[in-house]
Write a protein that holds these residues in place. Structure first.
Motif, PDB file in Angstrom:
ATOM      1  N   ALA A 182       2.277   7.521   2.770  1.00  0.00           N
ATOM      2  CA  ALA A 182       3.285   6.465   2.629  1.00  0.00           C
ATOM      3  C   ALA A 182       4.267   6.493   3.797  1.00  0.00           C
ATOM      4  CB  ALA A 182       4.037   6.627   1.314  1.00  0.00           C
ATOM      5  N   LYS A 183       4.550   7.691   4.296  1.00  0.00           N
ATOM      6  CA  LYS A 183       5.526   7.846   5.381  1.00  0.00           C
ATOM      7  C   LYS A 183       5.100   7.120   6.653  1.00  0.00           C
ATOM      8  CE  LYS A 183       7.906  11.394   7.984  1.00  0.00           C
ATOM      9  NZ  LYS A 183       7.976  12.810   8.303  1.00  0.00           N
ATOM     10  N   THR A 184       3.794   6.995   6.882  1.00  0.00           N
ATOM     11  CA  THR A 184       3.337   6.307   8.088  1.00  0.00           C
ATOM     12  C   THR A 184       3.732   4.840   8.064  1.00  0.00           C
ATOM     13  OG1 THR A 184       1.149   5.859   7.161  1.00  0.00           O
ATOM     14  CG2 THR A 184       1.397   7.886   8.423  1.00  0.00           C
ATOM     15  N   ALA A 185       3.734   4.224   6.881  1.00  0.00           N
ATOM     16  CA  ALA A 185       4.114   2.815   6.765  1.00  0.00           C
ATOM     17  C   ALA A 185       5.617   2.646   6.547  1.00  0.00           C
ATOM     18  CB  ALA A 185       3.359   2.157   5.614  1.00  0.00           C
ATOM     19  N   LEU A 186       6.242   3.651   5.957  1.00  0.00           N
ATOM     20  CA  LEU A 186       7.674   3.571   5.643  1.00  0.00           C
ATOM     21  C   LEU A 186       8.410   4.786   6.205  1.00  0.00           C
ATOM     22  CD1 LEU A 186       7.311   2.563   1.871  1.00  0.00           C
ATOM     23  CD2 LEU A 186       7.881   1.051   3.775  1.00  0.00           C
ATOM     24  N   PRO A 187       8.469   4.927   7.523  1.00  0.00           N
ATOM     25  CA  PRO A 187       9.058   6.137   8.108  1.00  0.00           C
ATOM     26  C   PRO A 187      10.551   6.313   7.838  1.00  0.00           C
ATOM     27  CG  PRO A 187       8.610   4.523   9.814  1.00  0.00           C
ATOM     28  CD  PRO A 187       8.005   3.993   8.545  1.00  0.00           C
ATOM     29  N   GLU A 188      11.246   5.261   7.519  1.00  0.00           N
ATOM     30  CA  GLU A 188      12.688   5.341   7.268  1.00  0.00           C
ATOM     31  C   GLU A 188      13.033   5.404   5.784  1.00  0.00           C
ATOM     32  OE1 GLU A 188      14.916   5.619   9.787  1.00  0.00           O
ATOM     33  OE2 GLU A 188      13.203   5.610  11.148  1.00  0.00           O
ATOM     34  N   SER A 189      12.043   5.520   4.927  1.00  0.00           N
ATOM     35  CA  SER A 189      12.268   5.495   3.484  1.00  0.00           C
ATOM     36  C   SER A 189      12.937   6.778   2.996  1.00  0.00           C
ATOM     37  CB  SER A 189      10.945   5.296   2.742  1.00  0.00           C
ATOM     38  OG  SER A 189      11.137   5.469   1.347  1.00  0.00           O
ATOM     39  N   THR A 219       0.833  -1.193   0.000  1.00  0.00           N
ATOM     40  CA  THR A 219       0.000   0.000   0.000  1.00  0.00           C
ATOM     41  C   THR A 219       0.873   1.249   0.000  1.00  0.00           C
ATOM     42  OG1 THR A 219      -1.719  -1.174   1.189  1.00  0.00           O
ATOM     43  CG2 THR A 219      -1.817   1.202   1.257  1.00  0.00           C
ATOM     44  N   ALA A 220       1.913   1.250   0.791  1.00  0.00           N
ATOM     45  CA  ALA A 220       2.817   2.397   0.843  1.00  0.00           C
ATOM     46  C   ALA A 220       3.496   2.601  -0.499  1.00  0.00           C
ATOM     47  CB  ALA A 220       3.846   2.213   1.946  1.00  0.00           C
ATOM     48  N   ALA A 221       3.910   1.520  -1.132  1.00  0.00           N
ATOM     49  CA  ALA A 221       4.549   1.629  -2.446  1.00  0.00           C
ATOM     50  C   ALA A 221       3.570   2.195  -3.470  1.00  0.00           C
ATOM     51  CB  ALA A 221       5.058   0.268  -2.901  1.00  0.00           C
ATOM     52  N   ASP A 222       2.309   1.805  -3.369  1.00  0.00           N
ATOM     53  CA  ASP A 222       1.289   2.355  -4.264  1.00  0.00           C
ATOM     54  C   ASP A 222       1.122   3.851  -4.025  1.00  0.00           C
ATOM     55  OD1 ASP A 222       0.818  -0.139  -5.386  1.00  0.00           O
ATOM     56  OD2 ASP A 222      -0.916  -0.555  -4.106  1.00  0.00           O
TER      57      ASP A 222
END
Length: 64
Positions: A40-47, A13-16
């Motif tokens: 997206a940041k909520t699922a991938l905070p270190e991205s 979902t974050a990638a989408d």
């Protein structure tokens, strides 16, 4: 870049959301792009990709 089929649902979902944000960014819809990257940041905070793209959207909105 889509996440592999075996990735957790939140990662897919974050990638989408990153992909949608990229489309908004490319079309000059910076506020919409920022919203997608924030989601997206909520699922991938270190991205690093999310952080970088958020920075571009913020810069385009003159919020620096």
């Amino acid at each position: 870049m889509a996440a592999p089929a075996t990735a957790p649902i939140s990662a897919r979902t974050a990638a989408d959301k990153v992909k949608i944000g990229n489309e908004y960014l490319a079309n000059g819809k910076y506020s919409e792009a920022l919203s997608a990257y924030d989601a997206a940041k909520t699922a991938l905070p270190e991205s690093a990709e999310v952080a970088y793209n958020r920075g571009i959207a913020l810069y385009r909105l003159n919020e620096y």
